[in-house]
Design a protein around this motif. Structure first.
Motif, PDB file in Angstrom:
ATOM      1  N   LYS A   1       0.804  -1.213   0.000  1.00  0.00           N
ATOM      2  CA  LYS A   1       0.000   0.000   0.000  1.00  0.00           C
ATOM      3  C   LYS A   1       0.841   1.270   0.000  1.00  0.00           C
ATOM      4  N   GLU A   2       1.939   1.288   0.741  1.00  0.00           N
ATOM      5  CA  GLU A   2       2.737   2.510   0.813  1.00  0.00           C
ATOM      6  C   GLU A   2       3.451   2.824  -0.505  1.00  0.00           C
ATOM      7  N   GLU A   3       3.377   1.893  -1.472  1.00  0.00           N
ATOM      8  CA  GLU A   3       4.003   2.127  -2.762  1.00  0.00           C
ATOM      9  C   GLU A   3       3.045   2.757  -3.766  1.00  0.00           C
ATOM     10  N   LYS A   4       1.866   3.152  -3.317  1.00  0.00           N
ATOM     11  CA  LYS A   4       0.910   3.796  -4.221  1.00  0.00           C
ATOM     12  C   LYS A   4       1.447   5.150  -4.661  1.00  0.00           C
ATOM     13  N   THR A   5       1.307   5.419  -5.944  1.00  0.00           N
ATOM     14  CA  THR A   5       1.713   6.721  -6.473  1.00  0.00           C
ATOM     15  C   THR A   5       0.481   7.621  -6.518  1.00  0.00           C
ATOM     16  N   ASN A   6       0.699   8.900  -6.774  1.00  0.00           N
ATOM     17  CA  ASN A   6      -0.406   9.841  -6.898  1.00  0.00           C
ATOM     18  C   ASN A   6      -1.361   9.390  -8.009  1.00  0.00           C
ATOM     19  N   VAL A   7      -0.817   8.876  -9.109  1.00  0.00           N
ATOM     20  CA  VAL A   7      -1.651   8.399 -10.218  1.00  0.00           C
ATOM     21  C   VAL A   7      -2.598   7.304  -9.725  1.00  0.00           C
ATOM     22  N   MET A   8      -2.068   6.363  -8.953  1.00  0.00           N
ATOM     23  CA  MET A   8      -2.891   5.271  -8.433  1.00  0.00           C
ATOM     24  C   MET A   8      -3.962   5.801  -7.488  1.00  0.00           C
ATOM     25  N   ARG A   9      -3.616   6.788  -6.676  1.00  0.00           N
ATOM     26  CA  ARG A   9      -4.602   7.369  -5.762  1.00  0.00           C
ATOM     27  C   ARG A   9      -5.721   8.068  -6.541  1.00  0.00           C
ATOM     28  N   VAL A  10      -5.364   8.766  -7.622  1.00  0.00           N
ATOM     29  CA  VAL A  10      -6.380   9.417  -8.463  1.00  0.00           C
ATOM     30  C   VAL A  10      -7.324   8.358  -9.043  1.00  0.00           C
ATOM     31  N   LEU A  11      -6.749   7.276  -9.591  1.00  0.00           N
ATOM     32  CA  LEU A  11      -7.573   6.215 -10.180  1.00  0.00           C
ATOM     33  C   LEU A  11      -8.439   5.528  -9.126  1.00  0.00           C
ATOM     34  N   ASP A  12      -7.866   5.273  -7.951  1.00  0.00           N
ATOM     35  CA  ASP A  12      -8.643   4.669  -6.855  1.00  0.00           C
ATOM     36  C   ASP A  12      -9.817   5.570  -6.485  1.00  0.00           C
ATOM     37  N   GLY A  13      -9.544   6.872  -6.397  1.00  0.00           N
ATOM     38  CA  GLY A  13     -10.577   7.836  -6.021  1.00  0.00           C
ATOM     39  C   GLY A  13     -11.715   7.902  -7.027  1.00  0.00           C
ATOM     40  N   LYS A  14     -11.404   7.630  -8.297  1.00  0.00           N
ATOM     41  CA  LYS A  14     -12.428   7.651  -9.349  1.00  0.00           C
ATOM     42  C   LYS A  14     -12.975   6.245  -9.632  1.00  0.00           C
ATOM     43  N   LYS A  15     -12.532   5.277  -8.821  1.00  0.00           N
ATOM     44  CA  LYS A  15     -12.959   3.884  -8.953  1.00  0.00           C
ATOM     45  C   LYS A  15     -12.701   3.339 -10.367  1.00  0.00           C
ATOM     46  N   ILE A  16     -11.520   3.646 -10.890  1.00  0.00           N
ATOM     47  CA  ILE A  16     -11.118   3.163 -12.215  1.00  0.00           C
ATOM     48  C   ILE A  16     -10.176   1.974 -12.026  1.00  0.00           C
ATOM     49  N   ALA A  17     -10.504   0.878 -12.696  1.00  0.00           N
ATOM     50  CA  ALA A  17      -9.707  -0.349 -12.586  1.00  0.00           C
ATOM     51  C   ALA A  17      -8.372  -0.186 -13.308  1.00  0.00           C
ATOM     52  N   TYR A  18      -7.313  -0.656 -12.674  1.00  0.00           N
ATOM     53  CA  TYR A  18      -5.982  -0.638 -13.278  1.00  0.00           C
ATOM     54  C   TYR A  18      -5.150  -1.721 -12.628  1.00  0.00           C
ATOM     55  N   GLU A  19      -4.050  -2.057 -13.271  1.00  0.00           N
ATOM     56  CA  GLU A  19      -3.063  -2.952 -12.670  1.00  0.00           C
ATOM     57  C   GLU A  19      -1.768  -2.178 -12.610  1.00  0.00           C
ATOM     58  N   SER A  20      -1.068  -2.287 -11.495  1.00  0.00           N
ATOM     59  CA  SER A  20       0.217  -1.590 -11.394  1.00  0.00           C
ATOM     60  C   SER A  20       1.348  -2.584 -11.604  1.00  0.00           C
ATOM     61  N   HIS A  21       2.407  -2.089 -12.196  1.00  0.00           N
ATOM     62  CA  HIS A  21       3.597  -2.899 -12.472  1.00  0.00           C
ATOM     63  C   HIS A  21       4.810  -2.093 -12.051  1.00  0.00           C
ATOM     64  N   SER A  22       5.762  -2.741 -11.407  1.00  0.00           N
ATOM     65  CA  SER A  22       6.991  -2.028 -11.055  1.00  0.00           C
ATOM     66  C   SER A  22       8.181  -2.854 -11.532  1.00  0.00           C
ATOM     67  N   TYR A  23       9.278  -2.148 -11.761  1.00  0.00           N
ATOM     68  CA  TYR A  23      10.507  -2.782 -12.229  1.00  0.00           C
ATOM     69  C   TYR A  23      11.666  -1.963 -11.713  1.00  0.00           C
ATOM     70  N   GLU A  24      12.839  -2.541 -11.764  1.00  0.00           N
ATOM     71  CA  GLU A  24      14.041  -1.834 -11.304  1.00  0.00           C
ATOM     72  C   GLU A  24      14.464  -0.871 -12.411  1.00  0.00           C
ATOM     73  N   PRO A  25      14.311   0.432 -12.190  1.00  0.00           N
ATOM     74  CA  PRO A  25      14.618   1.376 -13.266  1.00  0.00           C
ATOM     75  C   PRO A  25      16.118   1.547 -13.503  1.00  0.00           C
ATOM     76  N   ASP A  26      16.419   1.897 -14.730  1.00  0.00           N
ATOM     77  CA  ASP A  26      17.782   2.187 -15.160  1.00  0.00           C
ATOM     78  C   ASP A  26      17.674   3.471 -15.974  1.00  0.00           C
ATOM     79  N   ALA A  27      18.493   4.441 -15.676  1.00  0.00           N
ATOM     80  CA  ALA A  27      18.410   5.755 -16.321  1.00  0.00           C
ATOM     81  C   ALA A  27      18.525   5.698 -17.848  1.00  0.00           C
ATOM     82  N   THR A  28      19.150   4.657 -18.366  1.00  0.00           N
ATOM     83  CA  THR A  28      19.349   4.576 -19.817  1.00  0.00           C
ATOM     84  C   THR A  28      18.269   3.740 -20.506  1.00  0.00           C
ATOM     85  N   MET A  29      17.291   3.266 -19.741  1.00  0.00           N
ATOM     86  CA  MET A  29      16.271   2.368 -20.271  1.00  0.00           C
ATOM     87  C   MET A  29      15.372   3.056 -21.298  1.00  0.00           C
ATOM     88  N   SER A  30      15.163   2.390 -22.430  1.00  0.00           N
ATOM     89  CA  SER A  30      14.268   2.934 -23.458  1.00  0.00           C
ATOM     90  C   SER A  30      12.850   2.428 -23.205  1.00  0.00           C
TER      91      SER A  30
END
Length: 158
Positions: A3-32
């Motif tokens: 739960k503490e990993e929710k972003t503002n985007v996720m909170r906006v979607l939760d507040g509007k009751k819009i279904a979504y799936e979240s995905h996270s990955y280890e970012p790399d600054a050079t990633m395309s």
């Protein structure tokens, strides 16, 4: 995802009751965007990047395009009703939108800007956009994204 990993985007979607799936990955600054699509196990056509521009009038516009595509600034200006648009400088992104480069989402910006999404999005079942933080993506229906970000669909790529 905790739960503490929710972003503002996720909170906006939760507040509007819009279904979504979240995905996270280890970012790399050079990633395309294509590399991010591969990490998600998706075709690049379904993964979209968010670009912020400023028109000759001084107004800002948001464009959401597939990661493999390049924004056509002439087409972008035309749909925005501007003589010309240019990408904003990277250092201006955070104060303007509340998001950093690589983590910019069309959802939940500090201010609502006119937003345009590439017309191919409407024909997809699901699309991915940044969840507002580097290393986080959300997957949702294009119709829900278009509704929540008040997007207009347009041909905006080269």
């Amino acid at each position: 995802m905790k739960k503490e990993e929710k972003t503002n985007v996720m909170r906006v979607l939760d507040g509007k009751k819009i279904a979504y799936e979240s995905h996270s990955y280890e970012p790399d600054a050079t990633m395309s965007g294509e590399e991010i699509a591969a990490i998600l196990g998706e075709k690049p056509e379904k993964v979209f990047k968010t670009l912020v521009t400023q028109g000759k009038s001084g107004a800002c516009y948001v464009f959401v395009v597939p990661v493999r595509e390049e924004l056509d600034l002439k087409k972008a200006a035309k749909v925005a009703g501007e003589k010309a648009v240019a990408m904003i400088k990277q250092k201006e992104l955070l104060p303007l939108t509340g998001y950093v480069h690589g983590g910019c989402s069309p959802i939940g910006m500090k201010k609502a800007f006119p937003t345009f999404i590439h017309e191919t999005a409407a024909g997809l079942d699901k699309i991915y956009v940044s969840a507002g933080k580097v290393g986080f993506q959300i997957e949702l229906s294009p119709a829900d994204l278009i509704a929540v970000a008040r997007c207009k669909t347009a041909d905006i790529v080269v």
